[in-house]
Design an enzyme around this catalytic site. Structure first.
Site, PDB file in Angstrom:
ATOM      1  N   CYS A 119       1.134  -1.433   0.456  1.00  0.00           N
ATOM      2  CA  CYS A 119       0.047   0.232  -0.116  1.00  0.00           C
ATOM      3  C   CYS A 119       1.210   1.275  -0.146  1.00  0.00           C
ATOM      4  O   CYS A 119       0.139   2.799  -0.569  1.00  0.00           O
ATOM      5  CB  CYS A 119      -1.275   0.172   1.394  1.00  0.00           C
ATOM      6  SG  CYS A 119       0.042  -0.975   2.730  1.00  0.00           S
ATOM      7  N   CYS A 127      -3.476  -2.724  -1.329  1.00  0.00           N
ATOM      8  CA  CYS A 127      -1.811  -3.647  -0.544  1.00  0.00           C
ATOM      9  C   CYS A 127      -1.550  -4.499  -1.870  1.00  0.00           C
ATOM     10  O   CYS A 127      -1.180  -5.786  -1.082  1.00  0.00           O
ATOM     11  CB  CYS A 127      -3.087  -4.376   1.067  1.00  0.00           C
ATOM     12  SG  CYS A 127      -3.000  -2.817   2.511  1.00  0.00           S
ATOM     13  N   LYS A 194      -6.113  -9.012  11.694  1.00  0.00           N
ATOM     14  CA  LYS A 194      -5.490  -7.570  11.379  1.00  0.00           C
ATOM     15  C   LYS A 194      -7.277  -6.921  10.365  1.00  0.00           C
ATOM     16  O   LYS A 194      -7.518  -7.580   9.816  1.00  0.00           O
ATOM     17  CB  LYS A 194      -4.697  -7.179  10.215  1.00  0.00           C
ATOM     18  CG  LYS A 194      -4.449  -5.798   9.865  1.00  0.00           C
ATOM     19  CD  LYS A 194      -3.401  -5.533   8.634  1.00  0.00           C
ATOM     20  CE  LYS A 194      -3.219  -4.326   8.559  1.00  0.00           C
ATOM     21  NZ  LYS A 194      -2.212  -3.746   7.745  1.00  0.00           N
ATOM     22  N   ARG A 204      -1.338   6.802   8.064  1.00  0.00           N
ATOM     23  CA  ARG A 204      -1.372   6.416   6.053  1.00  0.00           C
ATOM     24  C   ARG A 204      -1.446   7.776   6.070  1.00  0.00           C
ATOM     25  O   ARG A 204      -0.540   8.104   4.779  1.00  0.00           O
ATOM     26  CB  ARG A 204      -3.295   6.342   5.877  1.00  0.00           C
ATOM     27  CG  ARG A 204      -3.804   4.974   5.811  1.00  0.00           C
ATOM     28  CD  ARG A 204      -4.686   4.019   6.080  1.00  0.00           C
ATOM     29  NE  ARG A 204      -5.309   3.166   5.941  1.00  0.00           N
ATOM     30  CZ  ARG A 204      -6.688   2.464   6.177  1.00  0.00           C
ATOM     31  NH1 ARG A 204      -6.995   3.121   4.904  1.00  0.00           N
ATOM     32  NH2 ARG A 204      -6.866   1.329   5.999  1.00  0.00           N
ATOM     33  N   ARG A 220     -10.701  -1.150   2.357  1.00  0.00           N
ATOM     34  CA  ARG A 220      -9.756  -1.834   2.590  1.00  0.00           C
ATOM     35  C   ARG A 220     -10.678  -3.394   2.963  1.00  0.00           C
ATOM     36  O   ARG A 220     -10.006  -4.165   3.357  1.00  0.00           O
ATOM     37  CB  ARG A 220      -8.690  -2.166   3.735  1.00  0.00           C
ATOM     38  CG  ARG A 220      -7.567  -0.937   3.247  1.00  0.00           C
ATOM     39  CD  ARG A 220      -6.025  -1.219   3.232  1.00  0.00           C
ATOM     40  NE  ARG A 220      -5.016  -0.471   3.949  1.00  0.00           N
ATOM     41  CZ  ARG A 220      -4.972   0.327   2.797  1.00  0.00           C
ATOM     42  NH1 ARG A 220      -4.514   0.169   1.108  1.00  0.00           N
ATOM     43  NH2 ARG A 220      -3.379   1.443   2.706  1.00  0.00           N
ATOM     44  N   LYS A 251      -4.163  -6.686  16.042  1.00  0.00           N
ATOM     45  CA  LYS A 251      -4.063  -5.274  14.725  1.00  0.00           C
ATOM     46  C   LYS A 251      -5.739  -4.885  14.472  1.00  0.00           C
ATOM     47  O   LYS A 251      -5.661  -5.606  13.469  1.00  0.00           O
ATOM     48  CB  LYS A 251      -3.362  -5.369  13.960  1.00  0.00           C
ATOM     49  CG  LYS A 251      -3.011  -4.124  13.600  1.00  0.00           C
ATOM     50  CD  LYS A 251      -1.889  -3.683  12.611  1.00  0.00           C
ATOM     51  CE  LYS A 251      -1.833  -2.348  11.624  1.00  0.00           C
ATOM     52  NZ  LYS A 251      -1.601  -2.162   9.938  1.00  0.00           N
ATOM     53  N   SER A 277      -1.411   3.811  14.736  1.00  0.00           N
ATOM     54  CA  SER A 277      -0.983   5.011  15.040  1.00  0.00           C
ATOM     55  C   SER A 277      -2.951   5.617  15.883  1.00  0.00           C
ATOM     56  O   SER A 277      -2.043   6.979  16.335  1.00  0.00           O
ATOM     57  CB  SER A 277      -1.276   5.510  13.640  1.00  0.00           C
ATOM     58  OG  SER A 277      -2.350   5.092  13.059  1.00  0.00           O
TER      59      SER A 277
HETATM   60  C1  PBG Z   1       0.764  -1.720   5.398  1.00  0.00           C
HETATM   61  C2  PBG Z   1       0.251  -1.144   7.094  1.00  0.00           C
HETATM   62  C3  PBG Z   1      -0.907  -0.047   8.031  1.00  0.00           C
HETATM   63  C4  PBG Z   1      -0.460  -0.222   8.986  1.00  0.00           C
HETATM   64  C5  PBG Z   1       1.072  -1.161   9.174  1.00  0.00           C
HETATM   65  N1  PBG Z   1       0.999  -1.943   7.903  1.00  0.00           N
HETATM   66  C6  PBG Z   1      -1.909   0.758   7.295  1.00  0.00           C
HETATM   67  C7  PBG Z   1      -3.129   0.025   6.874  1.00  0.00           C
HETATM   68  O1  PBG Z   1      -3.302  -1.208   6.983  1.00  0.00           O
HETATM   69  O2  PBG Z   1      -3.417   0.347   6.342  1.00  0.00           O
HETATM   70  C8  PBG Z   1      -0.892   0.428  10.172  1.00  0.00           C
HETATM   71  C9  PBG Z   1      -0.386   0.951  11.431  1.00  0.00           C
HETATM   72  C10 PBG Z   1      -0.610   2.210  12.318  1.00  0.00           C
HETATM   73  O3  PBG Z   1      -2.421   2.486  11.962  1.00  0.00           O
HETATM   74  O4  PBG Z   1       0.498   2.286  13.500  1.00  0.00           O
HETATM   75  N2  PBG Z   1      -0.834  -2.295   5.116  1.00  0.00           N
HETATM   76 ZN    ZN Z   2      -1.235  -2.746   2.769  1.00  0.00          ZN
END
Ligand code: PBG
Ligand code: ZN
Length: 327
Positions: A119, A127, A194, A204, A220, A251, A277
């Protein structure tokens, strides 16, 4: 007749003796965001204390981390050029491969985990490769690319690969790719359960990885999990174990404490959580507004992940927590 629980809470030494869960700097993996250039260290507005850094700054940052006894990082890359497949990610001189080599040569003792996904590298922000007919990411074409990306990271010197794209079969495919290139001892930490979460918003911004505005696939949800699903979360993690994952992950973390416990109770594999985040930013902004004791709330949150069953915590708070743990 009643029980005097408080008898054991009066003396602080006895309280410590009886503490069931502990945090340590050994628990943490610290995320870093790498981009090209030199001397660049740009703070992200939505995540105070988190920066996009050029490779030289990342190398410097690793000295700071080691002083704090943080021995492990997870790398994310922001490439100069994005395209429909995410070519920078499958190129030996892409941003992540270059970063791994630079960190390893200055810090052979730093444990480098790499986030394996597309991504940050695709112009559409998804992704993997898009299947226009199905209006989602093409699972099996993306698997081939993930396997190439993993081997590139491995050759550059990564210590562990962490696929985060929620493609079906990604662990089996990446394991096969690594094994056939001679990397059968390189562990895989799967982002196994996830969720399609709004808590990734600030990430992002840093990683510049939002699904492109106006793209017909705006989120997503066709590959990441529905936040409502508990049984499916267990099935996803157990399936990655069967495919050969060495470490599993839940996650986000904070709103998913039940899932952390569920996965913990359904596997003997080590379990990581990603304190994402949005969770970090919420505490930062609440502290700024003067409504919480930031350090106390942060430590209570991190301890909560351990109590819920996490062995590893990926967190933007790691440095601040390490400073407190040192006192
Ligand atoms: C990439 C990825 C993401 C995060 C970690 N690896 C973002 C997403 O899936 O959009 C998020 C980490 C965070 O929010 O701190 N696939
Ligand atoms: Zn990704």
């Amino acid at each position: 007749m009643f029980t005097r629980f408080r008898r054991k809470r009066i003396n602080p030494v006895l309280r410590d003796l009886l503490q069931e869960t502990h945090l340590s700097t050994d628990d943490f993996i610290y995320p870093l965001f790498s981009r090209s250039g030199e001397g660049i260290k740009d703070e992200v507005t939505s995540m105070p204390g988190v920066f996009q850094m050029s490779i030289d700054e990342i190398v410097k940052e690793c000295y700071e981390l080691k002083k704090l006894d943080i021995k492990s990082i997870i790398l994310f890359g922001i490439p100069d050029i994005k395209d429909s497949v995410g070519s920078d990610a499958i190129c030996e001189h892409g941003i992540i491969a270059d970063t791994i080599r630079a960190v390893k040569s200055a810090h052979p003792d730093m444990f480098i985990v790499t986030d394996l996904c597309f991504c940050e590298y695709t112009d559409h922000g998804h992704c993997g490769v898009i299947d226009p007919a199905l209006e989602t990411v093409d699972n099996d074409i993306t698997l081939d690319n993930l396997s190439k990306q993993a081997v590139i990271h491995a050759k550059a010197g990564a210590d562990m690969i962490a696929p985060s794209g929620m493609m079906d079969g990604m662990i089996q495919t990446i394991r096969g790719g690594l094994d056939s290139s001679g990397f059968e001892n390189l562990p895989i930490m799967s982002y196994s359960s996830k969720f399609a979460s709004a808590y990734y918003g600030p990430f992002r911004d840093v990683a510049e990885s939002s699904p492109q505005k106006g793209h017909k696939i705006g989120d997503r949800k066709s590959y990441q999990m529905n936040p409502a699903n508990r049984k499916e979360a267990i099935a996803e993690s157990v399936s990655d174990e069967v495919e050969g994952a060495d470490i599993l992950m839940v996650k986000p973390a904070l709103a998913y404490m039940d899932i952390i416990r569920d996965v913990r109770n359904n596997t003997t594999l080590p379990l990581a959580v990603y304190n994402v985040s949005g969770e970090y930013s919420m505490l930062k902004m609440a502290a700024k507004a003067g409504v919480i004791d930031y350090e106390a709330v942060m430590m209570e949150t991190l301890l909560g992940f351990k109590r819920a069953g996490a062995d590893i915590i990926i967190s933007y708070h790691a440095k601040e927590a390490a400073e407190i743990l040192r006192k």
